[in-house]
Every structure is written in C-alpha cells, then in structure tokens.
Write a protein that holds these residues in place. Sequence first.
Motif, PDB file in Angstrom:
ATOM      1  N   LEU A 663      45.303  49.370  51.384  1.00 64.83           N
ATOM      2  CA  LEU A 663      45.293  47.921  51.552  1.00 64.83           C
ATOM      3  C   LEU A 663      45.190  47.250  50.193  1.00 64.83           C
ATOM      4  O   LEU A 663      44.303  47.579  49.406  1.00 64.83           O
ATOM      5  N   SER A 664      46.075  46.310  49.910  1.00 62.65           N
ATOM      6  CA  SER A 664      46.005  45.535  48.670  1.00 62.65           C
ATOM      7  C   SER A 664      45.697  44.088  49.027  1.00 62.65           C
ATOM      8  O   SER A 664      46.345  43.512  49.909  1.00 62.65           O
ATOM      9  N   ALA A 665      44.706  43.530  48.360  1.00 66.96           N
ATOM     10  CA  ALA A 665      44.298  42.161  48.686  1.00 66.96           C
ATOM     11  C   ALA A 665      43.782  41.445  47.461  1.00 66.96           C
ATOM     12  O   ALA A 665      43.383  42.070  46.476  1.00 66.96           O
ATOM     13  N   LYS A 666      43.801  40.122  47.530  1.00 65.64           N
ATOM     14  CA  LYS A 666      43.156  39.289  46.521  1.00 65.64           C
ATOM     15  C   LYS A 666      41.915  38.683  47.178  1.00 65.64           C
ATOM     16  O   LYS A 666      42.021  38.045  48.226  1.00 65.64           O
ATOM     17  N   VAL A 667      40.756  38.888  46.533  1.00 64.79           N
ATOM     18  CA  VAL A 667      39.489  38.489  47.140  1.00 64.79           C
ATOM     19  C   VAL A 667      38.643  37.749  46.112  1.00 64.79           C
ATOM     20  O   VAL A 667      38.521  38.198  44.966  1.00 64.79           O
ATOM     21  N   PRO A 668      38.028  36.626  46.499  1.00 56.53           N
ATOM     22  CA  PRO A 668      37.121  35.934  45.572  1.00 56.53           C
ATOM     23  C   PRO A 668      35.924  36.821  45.229  1.00 56.53           C
ATOM     24  O   PRO A 668      35.369  37.501  46.106  1.00 56.53           O
ATOM     25  N   LEU A 669      35.518  36.805  43.970  1.00 54.24           N
ATOM     26  CA  LEU A 669      34.380  37.612  43.538  1.00 54.24           C
ATOM     27  C   LEU A 669      33.120  37.244  44.313  1.00 54.24           C
ATOM     28  O   LEU A 669      32.294  38.110  44.620  1.00 54.24           O
ATOM     29  N   SER A 670      32.968  35.979  44.655  1.00 58.17           N
ATOM     30  CA  SER A 670      31.764  35.539  45.363  1.00 58.17           C
ATOM     31  C   SER A 670      31.613  36.214  46.719  1.00 58.17           C
ATOM     32  O   SER A 670      30.517  36.258  47.281  1.00 58.17           O
ATOM     33  N   GLU A 671      32.706  36.747  47.254  1.00 60.93           N
ATOM     34  CA  GLU A 671      32.673  37.386  48.571  1.00 60.93           C
ATOM     35  C   GLU A 671      32.519  38.907  48.480  1.00 60.93           C
ATOM     36  O   GLU A 671      32.501  39.594  49.500  1.00 60.93           O
ATOM     37  N   MET A 672      32.437  39.441  47.265  1.00 55.13           N
ATOM     38  CA  MET A 672      32.434  40.897  47.097  1.00 55.13           C
ATOM     39  C   MET A 672      31.043  41.485  46.884  1.00 55.13           C
ATOM     40  O   MET A 672      30.907  42.693  46.680  1.00 55.13           O
ATOM     41  N   HIS A 673      30.000  40.645  46.937  1.00 53.87           N
ATOM     42  CA  HIS A 673      28.645  41.166  46.711  1.00 53.87           C
ATOM     43  C   HIS A 673      28.301  42.190  47.793  1.00 53.87           C
ATOM     44  O   HIS A 673      28.429  41.929  48.984  1.00 53.87           O
ATOM     45  N   LYS A 674      27.880  43.366  47.371  1.00 52.75           N
ATOM     46  CA  LYS A 674      27.494  44.473  48.252  1.00 52.75           C
ATOM     47  C   LYS A 674      28.645  44.960  49.135  1.00 52.75           C
ATOM     48  O   LYS A 674      28.423  45.547  50.200  1.00 52.75           O
ATOM     49  N   TYR A 675      29.879  44.723  48.701  1.00 47.66           N
ATOM     50  CA  TYR A 675      31.017  45.194  49.503  1.00 47.66           C
ATOM     51  C   TYR A 675      31.035  46.715  49.614  1.00 47.66           C
ATOM     52  O   TYR A 675      31.390  47.266  50.659  1.00 47.66           O
TER      53      TYR A 675
END
Length: 718
Positions: A663-675
């Motif tokens: 899966l390739s995606a663009k994701v805001p850094l603010s949403e990646m905490h503890k991903y």
Amino acid sequence: MRTYQTNEIKNVVLLGNSGSGKTTIAEGMLFEGKVIDRRGSIDAQNTVSDYTEVEHIYKRSIFSTVLYTEYLDRKLNIVDTAGSDDFSGGVFSAFRIADTGIMVINAVNGVEVGTQIFGRYAEEYDKPFFLAVNQLDHEKASWENTIESLQKTFGKKVVLIQYPITTGPGFDSFIDVLTMKLYKHDGDSGVVHELPIPAEEEERANELHNALVEASAENDDALMEMFFEKGTLSEEDIRVGLRKGIAHRDVFPVLCLSAKKDIGIRRMMEFLINNTPSPNQKPKPTTTDGTEVAFDAAGAPCIFVFKTQIEQHLGEICYFKVISGKITEGIELTNNNNGTKEKLSQLYVTAGKNRTKVAELLAGDVGCTVKLKNTKTSHTLAGNGKNWVFAPITFPEPKFRTAVKPKNQADEEKLGELLNKAHQEDPTILVEYSKELKQIIVSGQGEHHLNILKWQLANNNKLEIEFYPPKIPYRETITKVANASYRHKKQSGGAGQFGEVHIIIEPIVEGVEARSKFKIEGKELNLNLKGKEVQPLPWGGSLEFYNCIVGGSIDARFLPAILKGVMEKMEEGPLTGSYARDIRVYVYDGKMHPVDSNELSFKLAGRNAFKEAFKNAGPKIMEPIYDVTVLVPADKMGDVMSDLQNRRAIIEGMSSAKGFEKLSAKVPLSEMHKYSTTLSSLTSGRATYNMKFSNYEQVPADVQEKLLKAYEAIAVEE
C-alpha cells in the motif's frame, strides 16, 4: 589463536524471528569450536550472546552481538541479531560485513513475521542464506508444515539437504541427502554416529538426493551437461553447484537442528564451511568513487567500522572488518572520513563481552579495537596513502517518534550526552534538538525500541525520563494579496524612534513571477521593482523581498532592517507561532524622520506591518505530509486501509509483492503517532512499513480551526 588467511574465514549473520533459537545456535557453534566449554541457555541467563541485563529480563536478543568460533581449521565470525524489526539496525550493520546468512526457522511455527521481514531485507541487500529448521525436538514441531510454509514463502529455491527421521522429544537423528548418511546423536555422550541410510528411508532419501542434484546442476552449465550425460553428480560436483546457487541466491538449502540438544550444529558448521563463500569469493567492495578493493592480505591496510559500542569502564569499542591488507597491533591508519590519524594500539576478536587479544588480522577478518579518538560507525580507515572511503551503512528510516525530557530539569545536559551516545551505539536512534518545537525529539524503529532506550537510561545511567507526544512542525503561509502599513513612533525625551512602512504581500506560487501592478482598496498601484532579495529559508520554502521605494521616502540603508523585522515574524508565524514560508514582500512606501529614524524603528515597523498584512492575506496552516509504504498480508488489507483512511491518508496505489500487498499512501505526520504500535496490533506483527517526508500541504479547515483554538488556549495560559 593463529592468524587465519582470507580463504579460511567465513562471515555469517544469524537471522530469524524472536524465539527461533538464534542465540542457542550461536552457543552451540561456540561450544563445538571450543571457544566455550559449556553451553549456556536463555533461561539460565548465561549465554555468550545475550549477556546484558535487559536481555535477561526480556529473555531475547535486543542487541546484535559479534562472536567467533574455530572449526575444521576455519574461523567463523558470527553476528547474532535480534529477531524483532524494532532492533533491525543490527541486521543492517551485519549485512555489510557478513557474506552469508543463516535464516533460523522455528519448527513449531514455520515461517513467521521475522522470517518474512528479514528475508525481504536479505533480498534487498542481495545477501545469500540457507535455512536452519530448529527446535525439531519440540512436542509440537512439524517438519511437513514448516517445509510447506518455506516453499510458499521462498518458492522452488527451497532445497532439502536434510530431513528428520522423526520430530518431537524423540528427535535424535536426521538423514543428509548430500552425504547420503544418517546422523544419529547420542544425547548422553554427545557422540554423533554416521550410519548408513535405513532401508525404509532409501526411497525418500534417493528422491530428495535427485532433487538436490538437479538443483545443483541448474547453477552451472558444465554440471548440467555432466548431469545429462551421467544422470547424477558426485558429492563434490553437487557442492560446486550448491556454492554457486547459494552465492547467487538461486538456492536456499534446508538443514535440521535442535540447538538446545546440540543436534545438527556440527553438521551445519561443516555445511557452512564447505558450501558458502569466503570474503575473497564475493564481489569486491567498491569505494564511493568507484574504486574496487580486493580482499587481499598483501594489499594496503584498510578497515571499515560497522559497529560502535560503549562500555562503562572501557569507553568506545569499534568493531571492524578488514577490507584489505594486514592489520597489526599498533598500526597507524588515517580515518578518511575526517582526515585524522588513529593508532590501533590493541586488537581483539570477541565472543560477546569476552575479548581475546590478537597480534594481527588479515583481509576479510572481523575484530575490534578500543579508544579510537575520532572514529565512528561507517568510517573507513586506511594506510599507505590510500584515500579509500566506503559508503556508510544505510539504515531504515525511523517509524516511531516521541518527545523526551528528564524528570529532573537539572539533568537536561546529561540527557543530551547520553542520547548522543545512544545514537553512536545504535544509529537507528535519531536525536533532534528542535529549536522550532522547543522539544527534544527521539526517533526509532518502534515503541518497544524506544522503551528499551528509556529502560537503559533509567537502569544503567540513573536518569529518569518522560515520553510525551511530539509537536508537529507546522508551517504558515498565505493564499492571497494583502497590504498593510505600520508606524512605529516612540518619544521619551531626547532622540525618539520613528519609522513608517507600507508593504504588499502575496503568496509565492511556482511558475508565477513577481508583478508590478496591484489593485489596493479600489486603486491601481504600479510598483517599480528596483531591487530583489531571495532568502531561502532554513525550514523550507523562501521569502522574496522587493525594494519598490521611489522618491526617497525610506532611505535604502533602512531596508535591511525592514527585512530583518519581516524575517523575525516569519520565524514565529502569526497563527500558531510556526515558521512562515513562500511569501513575497513588496516595500513600496513609508516615512522617515530626520532625527528619530533608526534601524530599530524600521525593524519594528517592518515586523508589525508584515504581521498585519499576513492576517488579511488568507493565512493557512500547512502540515508535513509523509510518503508511507505498508507491506501487509492480503487478509489484513481491509483493516489496514480503513485505519489509514481514518488518519486522513490518501491511498495512491496498491500492488502485490511476494505474498504481501503493498500500500502506498500520503499521510499527515500528525496522524502517524504510534502508528507502528497500531499496525502491529491490527496485523499481529505481520505488517511492516516505512515513511519518508514528502512535502507540506494545507490542512483542512476543520483541522486549522482546532489548531488555532489550541494555540489560543496555550497563549491564555502563558
């Protein structure tokens, strides 16, 4: 210890999932080589490899450990690595110096997460390996299921060299279809009996032997012709084909083990010695300028440092591989990464924390030295005037980030020193002292990775720290044209302060040049673009500053002060205090006072005029966006995709990659905490991901509103 020639050395890395038995195998290899006279165990906390307190607590490898053993007049350098992707930095370091891998498989579980992860890493680095099926003595061991899972994962390249007569607590013998013998272990005496293959096993053994012959012949045209001519190959001919097949990753041989009972270890070491490449049988390493350097003991002395370790009473230990020449005790080399001279006053080979002093090491060998002054991981040291530099080890991008602070504010300086040391030992721990966020940000490969760092600081260094969510490095910009003027006037007896500035600002849009005509408050305004100054900003983007003053309303000597005032406000954006970027500023009018005007006055006037204009120019907050690639099992694709979409991800593509969906995606850094923790939970640890900064994009309106309210609340508190 005698000095080993390059062709007498084998460098190997132990790979595999946590709990597969890598450390126990290493223990057996050291025992068979008489480096130790008694085998330790994980439960007894006395293995050579896992010797730290934190590894005893967790009962598994956390750090990579450099070991050696001697067997059949060969020296085997071994790196025992952790089985969790959180500690994969040790694997990447080992890949730079190991010529072969041993992928250890748990016979109870078959192919596991670690098998898949480290198999992919080995493929990425073109690292050959063979498969060692361990724990065949376990009551739940299943040879058939394990082989089926291996064939599903690695395909037709999986070739059986051995198979067990039986599995479970009674496992004590296996048939080797390369030597066509039965190896039976006497559990009490440790004696291994080489016996003929029993009649009831002859058919199966012959069938697997023929498959091995065919697999070996496929790797060499001459062997293929011989096979067609004779219908079979000799044991030595099979080995020739195996060596080529293993070296080129065309064959993944499978061996049987019970490391706990020392069954199969000796035979595995013989297989390693007879069928895997020595350093001089591998492609020559290439320097950053394209020079090939042969593993030649007669060449110029040169080493590459692949690991740095800090011991409390000894200081830094640098582990290295000899790339060329002979390294002797007391030799002086030049660190070609920084030009400093280093004297290797002492040379050692290591088995965990135990060091054995040696007088010399030849090309291809692995050793360590102590107390080098300016040498770190990935540095190249050479003599004889050679300016060779080898590319640094490429470590994976961080997957988990957190802010950190000491519980006692007085320990801030101590924390900085210890974090720098942690990075030296483990380059996958990244430390950033963010002036922008006013936080210390620590990044690593996962939450567990950084929790181990926290444990070490508390228990080894008596420093208690706290983790808390890191701030996001937002940016501020504008979306439309706006103008403002500001008069700074101050009178306090004697000379006062006076400066008036009129400016227009607009967003910098790629491909759109600066303009000279504006409509301000219903009136046409034509500007004379007399001077242009472009300021690339350290935090990304740029500022374009135009002098449009006519008639001398502001003296040219005050323009740098106005620019300085604008820059000061761009370092603390009006919306949330974040950096501002990508703005054009036109200074087109103003006023001076013959006595009271000075640089400070115009700096303050410029700063405040910019602040006013910014608020009226459609200000927007921008957030960092990351390219995220997730390798996920097909049956978990829906869960992972749904979670990503909840994180405001934009899915850009999907493809299949050897049993996984990519899966390739663009994701805001603010949403990646503890991903990393969430992903592991969603997929039972079977998925992996990486992330890399892509660009800045404007946040949605609802997100901007929340950020503005949060900033206002902080301002009120302060």
